[in-house]
Design a protein around this motif. Structure first.
Motif, PDB file in Angstrom:
ATOM      1  N   GLU A 129       1.481  -1.615 -10.580  1.00  0.00           N
ATOM      2  CA  GLU A 129       2.225  -1.053  -9.440  1.00  0.00           C
ATOM      3  C   GLU A 129       1.921   0.432  -9.258  1.00  0.00           C
ATOM      4  N   LYS A 130       1.808   1.144 -10.358  1.00  0.00           N
ATOM      5  CA  LYS A 130       1.504   2.583 -10.290  1.00  0.00           C
ATOM      6  C   LYS A 130       0.065   2.803  -9.848  1.00  0.00           C
ATOM      7  N   GLU A 142      -0.741   2.818  -6.131  1.00  0.00           N
ATOM      8  CA  GLU A 142      -0.460   4.032  -5.360  1.00  0.00           C
ATOM      9  C   GLU A 142      -1.638   4.994  -5.311  1.00  0.00           C
ATOM     10  N   GLU A 169       8.033   0.270   6.138  1.00  0.00           N
ATOM     11  CA  GLU A 169       8.153  -0.557   4.948  1.00  0.00           C
ATOM     12  C   GLU A 169       8.245  -2.027   5.332  1.00  0.00           C
ATOM     13  N   TYR A 201       6.920  -5.919  -2.021  1.00  0.00           N
ATOM     14  CA  TYR A 201       7.497  -4.887  -1.157  1.00  0.00           C
ATOM     15  C   TYR A 201       6.499  -3.742  -1.026  1.00  0.00           C
ATOM     16  N   ARG A 227       5.882   0.203   0.811  1.00  0.00           N
ATOM     17  CA  ARG A 227       6.296   1.335   1.634  1.00  0.00           C
ATOM     18  C   ARG A 227       5.082   2.220   1.858  1.00  0.00           C
ATOM     19  N   SER A 228       4.789   2.488   3.133  1.00  0.00           N
ATOM     20  CA  SER A 228       3.613   3.301   3.438  1.00  0.00           C
ATOM     21  C   SER A 228       4.069   4.634   3.999  1.00  0.00           C
ATOM     22  N   ASN A 229       3.170   5.647   3.908  1.00  0.00           N
ATOM     23  CA  ASN A 229       3.566   6.982   4.361  1.00  0.00           C
ATOM     24  C   ASN A 229       2.584   7.581   5.362  1.00  0.00           C
ATOM     25  N   GLU A 271       2.632   4.203  -0.586  1.00  0.00           N
ATOM     26  CA  GLU A 271       3.498   5.134  -1.324  1.00  0.00           C
ATOM     27  C   GLU A 271       4.182   4.416  -2.479  1.00  0.00           C
ATOM     28  N   ARG A 272       4.610   3.179  -2.238  1.00  0.00           N
ATOM     29  CA  ARG A 272       5.274   2.416  -3.295  1.00  0.00           C
ATOM     30  C   ARG A 272       4.956   0.948  -3.108  1.00  0.00           C
ATOM     31  N   TYR A 273       4.678   0.283  -4.192  1.00  0.00           N
ATOM     32  CA  TYR A 273       4.449  -1.148  -4.127  1.00  0.00           C
ATOM     33  C   TYR A 273       5.235  -1.821  -5.236  1.00  0.00           C
ATOM     34  N   LYS A 274       5.876  -2.927  -4.891  1.00  0.00           N
ATOM     35  CA  LYS A 274       6.715  -3.602  -5.886  1.00  0.00           C
ATOM     36  C   LYS A 274       6.430  -5.093  -5.832  1.00  0.00           C
TER      37      LYS A 274
END
Lengths: 114, 400
Positions: B48-49, B52, B295, B310, B312-314, B320-323
């Motif tokens: 997940e990290k 990013e 998102e 999940y 979230r893009s920026n 930005e975040r992926y889950k």
């Protein structure tokens, strides 16, 4: 009561069948036409845009100065995951995936496609 | 027999009965399991990290590698998320090809599971048979996509390769053979004494407990919980594909066996329907490289159950975040419930019964620092050394 050995007739049937596997170095199965194997690079078609190295997910494709004054892609198969993204993204079809899959080698850096 | 009451034995992380490393602490009373505690975190990979730090195209291939068996369903979730934020329309043909891959994947995953389950109950003949048939599915996958395991088929906006007429013919031919084999497994599963003796009444998971512990996929369906994302929230081309959701009410490992065998037929029928009604046209829509701010959440029915992603893009070309919540994560808690009251010898088949994929599931374990001599107390090296010497000295097992 249910008896064991429901599969026995099939099992005995398999004794007289030929093995499913082949003896690899002697016999070889032909890979399918679309297999993503070792890539082939056509320098004359390359426009040195660098999209292939930009999109490479594993860092196998890097832009290096080999001949001339422009950087060209160099593929290190030690890192390659054979996803063929470089082939897909290339605007001039300079990269082509072949069906060559026997890529074993002794040392690092021996499997490099330029 | 007092001294045998409540013995704690660790199974794993490294243990011959487990296919993947995970720790189960089993409390035994004689040979009966009283309690089971699961501790996760051994195979955490930090995907997940890592997501990013890569762009959206590179992430396709990273997310594909979350799981080796259900790799397509992860990319399916990822592209659905990105396409939702980009708001692009996917060609129908691409949707059908994606559904084909999802079903081929389910076929080979279920065949693989049957082999593993057979192996766990000491029935290696079944293992050899199912894996031989699974090879046919993998041949199709290699024939269409060029790769056996991580197909690299999905891309943002569609699929990367089209299906030709002779590929279609080969798929339909193989389906005839696989249907015969599936019918054979169906007959074997309910009649073979080896399977019945080891699976019936083992690993009971009652429907209300399955719901409470949020079990998903074949594990939940074998407990009579009628849940299937393909029908409940159709993704890809499932909305215009007729199929049945298989459930049983036996609530045991045998039920999970039957559900998976019957799902083979459903998958084969879905593949036939897709191949006979394949729309013509484009396979890919053009997608921009940068994804606007937003998102999205997406879920698909993986072979093991519901898979949730999940994003979230920026506004840049990197997320930005992926889950990711894989199906094993949802099913894992129910293992500890299933194990209670069974025999130690049944532990491997019960653990294998949910079709666990520990590598996909693993999460970081954060320990809260506790006080001395209480759970969660963190020892430093010097403290640990002294503790070890003292422990051995009390046991008398080490020469000073």
């Amino acid at each position: 009561m249910k008896m064991p050995g429901k599969m026995l007739p099939k099992i005995f049937g398999f004794i007289f069948k030929k093995p499913v596997t082949v003896l690899y170095p002697k016999e070889r199965l032909t890979p399918p036409k679309g297999l993503r194997g070792k890539m082939k690079f056509h320098l004359e078609r390359c426009i040195h845009c660098g999209l292939c190295s930009h999109d490479c997910p594993s860092g196998a494709c890097t832009m290096q100065l080999i001949t001339g004054d422009k950087k060209q892609p160099v593929f290190d198969l030690d890192f390659c995951t054979f996803c063929a993204q470089c082939e897909e993204v290339c605007p001039k079809d300079a990269i082509e995936m072949t069906t060559e899959f026997e890529l074993a080698h002794y040392k690092r850096g021996e499997a490099i496609v330029k | 027999m007092i001294w045998l009451a409540n013995v704690k034995i660790p199974i794993g992380p490294q243990h011959p009965a487990l296919k993947e490393p995970e720790n189960f602490t089993i409390t035994l009373d004689g040979e009966k399991v009283v309690d089971a505690d699961i501790r996760i975190g051994y195979t955490h990979r930090g995907i997940e990290k890592l997501i990013e730090t890569r762009n959206y195209i590179q992430n396709l291939y990273l997310i594909e590698r979350i799981c080796g068996i259900c790799s397509f369903t992860h990319t399916q979730n990822y592209v659905q998320n990105v396409e939702t934020i980009l708001n692009i329309q996917i060609p129908r043909r691409a949707e059908y090809i994606r559904t084909l891959f999802l079903e081929l994947e389910r076929l080979h995953s279920h065949l693989l599971w049957m082999g593993v389950a057979g192996h766990e109950i000491g029935f290696d003949t079944l293992f050899m048979y199912t894996w031989q048939d699974r090879e046919l599915v993998q041949d199709i996958l290699e024939f269409i996509s060029g790769n056996r395991v991580n197909y690299a088929m999905n891309t943002i906006g569609g699929v990367r390769r089209d299906i030709s007429e002779d590929q279609k013919k080969k798929i339909l031919e193989t389906m005839i053979y696989l249907e015969k084999r599936a019918a054979y497994y169906k007959e074997v599963a309910v009649n073979e004494k080896t399977i019945l003796a080891r699976c019936q009444g083992v690993g009971i998971l009652k429907p209300e407990i399955a719901l409470k512990l949020s079990a998903v996929g074949p594990t939940a369906r074998a407990s009579g919980v009628d849940v299937d994302i393909r029908r409940d929230d159709p993704h890809a081309a499932y909305a215009d594909t007729p199929f049945q959701v298989i459930t049983t009410d036996t609530c045991d490992v045998f039920g999970r066996f039957v559900v998976r065998v019957l799902e083979l037929f459903e998958s084969i029928n879905i593949i036939r329907h897709l191949m006979n009604n394949l729309p013509t046209g484009e396979i890919k829509a053009k997608a921009p490289r940068k994804v606007p701010e937003g998102e999205a959440i997406s879920h698909t029915e993986a072979p093991r159950g519901e898979d949730i992603h999940y994003l979230r893009s920026n506004g840049t070309d990197k997320p930005e975040r992926y889950k990711v919540r894989t199906p094993t994560m949802a099913n894992l808690l129910s293992i500890s419930e299933m194990l209670k009251g069974t025999y130690l010898a049944d532990v491997p088949i019960i653990v294998a019964g949910i079709d666990p994929c520990m590598g996909c599931m693993d999460r970081v374990l954060v320990l809260k620092e506790g006080k001395e001599n209480q759970p969660g107390y963190l020892l430093d090296w010097e403290h640990l050394r002294r503790y070890g010497i003292q422990w051995y000295a009390e046991k008398g097992g080490r020469i000073q």
